[in-house]
Each structure stands twice: as structure tokens, then as C-alpha cells.
Design a protein around this motif. Structure first.
Motif, PDB file in Angstrom:
ATOM      1  N   LEU A 130      -0.357  -5.634 -27.193  1.00 16.02           N
ATOM      2  CA  LEU A 130      -0.094  -4.208 -27.021  1.00 16.02           C
ATOM      3  C   LEU A 130      -1.374  -3.377 -27.015  1.00 16.02           C
ATOM      4  O   LEU A 130      -1.567  -2.512 -26.154  1.00 16.02           O
ATOM      5  N   LEU A 131      -2.239  -3.632 -27.978  1.00 17.94           N
ATOM      6  CA  LEU A 131      -3.493  -2.879 -28.036  1.00 17.94           C
ATOM      7  C   LEU A 131      -4.373  -3.190 -26.836  1.00 17.94           C
ATOM      8  O   LEU A 131      -5.047  -2.296 -26.302  1.00 17.94           O
ATOM      9  N   GLY A 132      -4.384  -4.436 -26.397  1.00 23.81           N
ATOM     10  CA  GLY A 132      -5.163  -4.798 -25.220  1.00 23.81           C
ATOM     11  C   GLY A 132      -4.698  -4.040 -23.991  1.00 23.81           C
ATOM     12  O   GLY A 132      -5.514  -3.546 -23.196  1.00 23.81           O
ATOM     13  N   HIS A 133      -3.389  -3.918 -23.817  1.00 25.32           N
ATOM     14  CA  HIS A 133      -2.892  -3.161 -22.667  1.00 25.32           C
ATOM     15  C   HIS A 133      -3.241  -1.684 -22.805  1.00 25.32           C
ATOM     16  O   HIS A 133      -3.694  -1.049 -21.840  1.00 25.32           O
ATOM     17  N   ALA A 134      -3.056  -1.140 -23.994  1.00 30.94           N
ATOM     18  CA  ALA A 134      -3.321   0.288 -24.191  1.00 30.94           C
ATOM     19  C   ALA A 134      -4.781   0.638 -23.917  1.00 30.94           C
ATOM     20  O   ALA A 134      -5.076   1.593 -23.187  1.00 30.94           O
ATOM     21  N   PHE A 135      -5.688  -0.140 -24.500  1.00 26.51           N
ATOM     22  CA  PHE A 135      -7.109   0.207 -24.384  1.00 26.51           C
ATOM     23  C   PHE A 135      -7.755  -0.326 -23.106  1.00 26.51           C
ATOM     24  O   PHE A 135      -8.596   0.360 -22.511  1.00 26.51           O
ATOM     25  N   ASP A 136      -7.376  -1.505 -22.660  1.00 29.71           N
ATOM     26  CA  ASP A 136      -8.062  -2.124 -21.524  1.00 29.71           C
ATOM     27  C   ASP A 136      -7.446  -1.777 -20.182  1.00 29.71           C
ATOM     28  O   ASP A 136      -8.151  -1.746 -19.168  1.00 29.71           O
ATOM     29  N   VAL A 137      -6.144  -1.516 -20.162  1.00 24.88           N
ATOM     30  CA  VAL A 137      -5.476  -1.184 -18.898  1.00 24.88           C
ATOM     31  C   VAL A 137      -5.292   0.330 -18.764  1.00 24.88           C
ATOM     32  O   VAL A 137      -5.718   0.936 -17.784  1.00 24.88           O
ATOM     33  N   TRP A 138      -4.657   0.938 -19.766  1.00 24.86           N
ATOM     34  CA  TRP A 138      -4.449   2.383 -19.706  1.00 24.86           C
ATOM     35  C   TRP A 138      -5.702   3.169 -20.065  1.00 24.86           C
ATOM     36  O   TRP A 138      -5.790   4.352 -19.756  1.00 24.86           O
ATOM     37  N   GLN A 139      -6.646   2.532 -20.761  1.00 25.31           N
ATOM     38  CA  GLN A 139      -7.871   3.221 -21.198  1.00 25.31           C
ATOM     39  C   GLN A 139      -7.556   4.403 -22.131  1.00 25.31           C
ATOM     40  O   GLN A 139      -8.100   5.501 -21.984  1.00 25.31           O
ATOM     41  N   VAL A 140      -6.668   4.176 -23.083  1.00 24.38           N
ATOM     42  CA  VAL A 140      -6.280   5.262 -23.977  1.00 24.38           C
ATOM     43  C   VAL A 140      -7.431   5.676 -24.889  1.00 24.38           C
ATOM     44  O   VAL A 140      -8.375   4.908 -25.126  1.00 24.38           O
ATOM     45  N   LEU A 141      -7.321   6.896 -25.395  1.00 28.28           N
ATOM     46  CA  LEU A 141      -8.294   7.418 -26.346  1.00 28.28           C
ATOM     47  C   LEU A 141      -8.001   6.935 -27.762  1.00 28.28           C
ATOM     48  O   LEU A 141      -8.918   6.701 -28.543  1.00 28.28           O
TER      49      LEU A 141
END
Length: 209
Positions: A130-141
Motif C-alpha cells: 500500500l505504501l509503495g503504491h501511494a508514494f511510488d505510483v501516486w507520489q503522495v505527500l
């Protein structure tokens, strides 16, 4: 609106939650319910179906993506988790995330597991996906994680994952026992993600060893 998607790891995968998962969720939740004092977990087939319907209704609002946690070796449903409060900040007005303009902030929550996979590597693997998708794909803050302030077991788990404690939001919402709960808030921001990811990978090496 964001399209539903799955995430696959080596021994667990996250499938977009669907009505077909209800029997598996009911079976997973029935193993041993003693750890669910602070967590909304369906009890029985009827509640499992309602749980899925409610989650899908929230998903239709555009800011929630619920998943079933599935063990790959036997395709057993062993829990559930979701992205919550997905938002696009920095734009005027209200922006519902979609595939062209993905969220840049969000929360991971509503997580629970069958008793047989608690205190195993499953939660670490799920959070890594989940964190990988959030930070690496969506580039979340940032990603938020929160729990009932009384739930020390959950708070310890969040801290071990790398969440930074932000504070207590008092009288935040209704707890699963019907009382008014305080919520303990944690977060991971983009600059912290490389270190958090490294810590998760080291934890998985420990489990493998």
C-alpha cells in the motif's frame, strides 16, 4: 474517479473488495475475535455481506479504495484493508481523485486480519504494497494512519512500521463499543518513505530468517 486495482506481493495480494469476498471475510473473522475490541470487524455471513456493501458504497464516493487481503498459497481471504480520505490538495475547490489526477494525500486504515495471520509478516507485506503504491505510483505527500487511542497494540504496530506520532484528536468519533473515542494520529511523509521502506524490508528479512 479512481479505478479499482489490485496489488500483488510474494505471499499476499490485495484484491479490490467485492461481494464474492464476503464468505471468506466471515470465515477469517470467526477464527478468534478476542483481538477486535477496538476494530470494526464483521461477525457472521450477514454482517460480512453488509460490511462489503458499506465499503463499496464508500468507494462510490471516490475517496475510498477497499481491499480483501488474500494469502496466495491457498487463496484464502485473511483480512481487509483500504485507502481512505484520498484527496488532491493544492487545487481550488473540491477535487475528487481520478486516474488522471491521482491523490496526493491519503490514509491507510480499516485494517483487520484473521487471528492466524496476526503477529506474522502479513501486515508488513500489506503495508509495503500500500505504501509503495501511494508514494511510488501516486507520489503522495503524506499517508495518515490512525487508531483508537486506547488500542496500544495497534499503536505499537504503527510505530514499528515507521509512522510518526502526531498527537491525539480528542472526542474524535464513535468507537466500536459505542463510546466516544479519542484517536491517535500518525503519519509518514514523502521524505521519510525511503527510510520506512528500508525498515519494512529489514523486517521481512527478519521474518524470512
Amino acid at each position: 474517479m479512481l479505478r479499482a486495482f489490485g496489488l500483488a506481493g510474494t505471499s499476499v495480494r490485495l484484491e479490490p473488495l467485492a461481494m464474492g469476498h464476503a464468505p471468506g471475510l466471515a470465515a477469517a473473522a470467526a477464527e478468534d475475535r478476542s483481538s477486535y475490541a477496538f476494530t470494526a470487524v464483521p461477525d457472521g455471513p450477514g454482517q460480512a455481506e453488509e460490511y462489503v456493501r458499506a465499503a463499496l458504497a464508500e468507494q462510490a464516493g471516490g475517496r475510498v479504495l477497499p481491499f480483501a487481503v488474500v494469502r496466495t498459497r491457498d487463496d484464502a481471504v485473511v483480512g481487509s484493508t483500504r485507502f481512505l480520505d484520498l484527496d488532491v490538495v493544492g487545487y481550488p475547490g473540491v477535487v475528487v481523485p481520478d486516474d488522471d489526477r491521482p491523490p496526493n494525500v491519503g490514509e491507510i486504515g480499516s485494517t483487520w486480519y484473521a487471528a492466524s495471520v496476526q503477529r506474522t509478516a502479513v501486515n508488513t507485506k500489506v503495508k509495503l504494497l500500500l505504501l509503495g503504491h501511494a508514494f511510488d505510483v501516486w507520489q503522495v505527500l503524506r499517508v495518515t494512519l490512525k487508531t483508537d487511542a486506547r488500542n496500544q497494540r495497534s499503536r505499537t504496530a504503527i510505530e514499528r512500521l515507521g509512522g510518526r506520532f502526531e498527537g491525539i484528536r480528542r472526542a474524535h468519533t464513535t468507537a466500536t463499543d459505542g463510546t466516544v473515542r479519542d484517536s491517535a494520529y500518525y503519519s509518514i511523509v514523502r521524505t521519510e518513505w525511503p527510510g520506512v521502506r528500508g525498515g519494512l524490508l529489514r523486517r521481512l528479512e527478519h521474518w524470512a530468517g
